[in-house]
Write a protein that holds these residues in place. Sequence first.
Motif, PDB file in Angstrom:
ATOM      1  N   LYS A 158       0.827  -1.195   0.000  1.00 49.27           N
ATOM      2  CA  LYS A 158       0.000   0.000   0.000  1.00 49.27           C
ATOM      3  C   LYS A 158       0.866   1.251   0.000  1.00 49.27           C
ATOM      4  N   THR A 159       0.616   2.148  -0.931  1.00 53.41           N
ATOM      5  CA  THR A 159       1.378   3.393  -0.979  1.00 53.41           C
ATOM      6  C   THR A 159       1.092   4.263   0.236  1.00 53.41           C
ATOM      7  N   THR A 160      -0.102   4.131   0.806  1.00 57.82           N
ATOM      8  CA  THR A 160      -0.464   4.936   1.977  1.00 57.82           C
ATOM      9  C   THR A 160       0.368   4.581   3.201  1.00 57.82           C
ATOM     10  N   SER A 161       0.958   3.401   3.202  1.00 55.12           N
ATOM     11  CA  SER A 161       1.808   3.008   4.327  1.00 55.12           C
ATOM     12  C   SER A 161       3.276   2.946   3.918  1.00 55.12           C
ATOM     13  N   GLY A 162       3.578   3.562   2.778  1.00 56.39           N
ATOM     14  CA  GLY A 162       4.964   3.644   2.339  1.00 56.39           C
ATOM     15  C   GLY A 162       5.407   2.522   1.429  1.00 56.39           C
ATOM     16  N   GLY A 163       4.482   1.632   1.060  1.00 58.56           N
ATOM     17  CA  GLY A 163       4.826   0.494   0.212  1.00 58.56           C
ATOM     18  C   GLY A 163       4.634   0.766  -1.265  1.00 58.56           C
ATOM     19  N   LEU A 164       4.509  -0.294  -2.025  1.00 56.74           N
ATOM     20  CA  LEU A 164       4.302  -0.209  -3.462  1.00 56.74           C
ATOM     21  C   LEU A 164       3.039  -0.968  -3.827  1.00 56.74           C
ATOM     22  N   ALA A 165       2.130  -0.293  -4.512  1.00 52.40           N
ATOM     23  CA  ALA A 165       0.897  -0.946  -4.945  1.00 52.40           C
ATOM     24  C   ALA A 165       1.218  -1.969  -6.029  1.00 52.40           C
ATOM     25  N   PRO A 166       0.424  -3.032  -6.133  1.00 51.16           N
ATOM     26  CA  PRO A 166       0.684  -4.048  -7.161  1.00 51.16           C
ATOM     27  C   PRO A 166       0.489  -3.498  -8.566  1.00 51.16           C
ATOM     28  N   THR A 167       1.257  -4.030  -9.492  1.00 45.94           N
ATOM     29  CA  THR A 167       1.154  -3.673 -10.896  1.00 45.94           C
ATOM     30  C   THR A 167       0.343  -4.734 -11.642  1.00 45.94           C
ATOM     31  N   SER A 168      -0.767  -4.322 -12.254  1.00 45.95           N
ATOM     32  CA  SER A 168      -1.604  -5.227 -13.062  1.00 45.95           C
ATOM     33  C   SER A 168      -1.794  -6.593 -12.401  1.00 45.95           C
ATOM     34  N   PRO A 169      -2.335  -6.636 -11.182  1.00 43.01           N
ATOM     35  CA  PRO A 169      -2.393  -7.891 -10.429  1.00 43.01           C
ATOM     36  C   PRO A 169      -3.284  -8.974 -11.021  1.00 43.01           C
ATOM     37  N   THR A 170      -4.158  -8.624 -11.966  1.00 43.97           N
ATOM     38  CA  THR A 170      -5.000  -9.657 -12.579  1.00 43.97           C
ATOM     39  C   THR A 170      -4.306 -10.370 -13.729  1.00 43.97           C
TER      40      THR A 170
END
Length: 315
Positions: A158-170
């Motif tokens: 999660k970007t809101t917690s400093g992480g990286l959101a998944p890219t095209s997860p489907t």
Amino acid sequence: MKKILLSAVALLMLFSCQNDTTEIVPSADSVTKRGCASQEVLAAQMKADPTLALRMNEIEAFTQKAMSSARLVNGKVQIPVVVNVLYRTTAENISLAQIQSQIDVLNKDFNAANSDFTSVPSLFSGVKANVGISFVLDQVIRKSTTKTSWGTTDAMKKTTSGGLAPTSPTTKLNLWVCTIGGGILGYAQFPGGSSSTDGVAIDSKYIGTTGTTTYPYNLGRTATHEVGHWMNLRHIWGDATCGSDLVSDTPTHNTANYGVPAYPHYSTCTGTPVEMTMNYMDYTDDRGMYMFSNGQKSRMSALFVSGGSRASFGI
């Protein structure tokens, strides 16, 4: 070998009861036994979202139907992998060579090309599987952070917690590499969960076969185990004493195995079968696990057929 005769109601009860699972996390980062938090994360997700049990029940019903009708994938599944590296130190910013070594291990383990596949005992030679799924490195995304550990609450996703959101997860498998902490080597999200958190997280000390990887989890099998979960495989002991992993050709294990058990290792469950301790879904050391079964292959394959929960990955 066990047979699975579960009705849809029984399956729903199975998944629903997991809401009461209590997470048990080692108190120190010094890992002496394999720790996978996938089941604990699933229990937390089910508690937060009661509809997840229903979705997983539908996936299980579809899986059993696809397996019984032999409506499985005939072609080859190739999965693009996006590796998200979250690092605080130089060591945590693992090299491209280390990342590629993990992709290479996945390709070997899921295609029976691992050198230790020949070590499978004759007792299990009739059920050892070439899963036939391959992986290709799609891209590597790196992000510097001040976090010392990320835990198992999906913060790294999660970007809101400093992480990286998944890219095209489907259509792509997202793999997060970071310091998880709490003695956890990695965890995965089972099919049916939110696409915003879908994927696998692996601690940077237990990824690949070079660089920062740490014995006895230095052969890339943590990712093989976790990707197995991502493809709908349960722990081989069913996360309960003499539990079911929903696979018909794996012996009933009384509990998890650690280290490298001497063969044959007998279960204390009914019939005292020889346990398949070398299965990737046990908790043995990396050098002690080197096979999937045909039943596990069928469960994984069922995800990718038309109507399967990961059908968007195509064939």
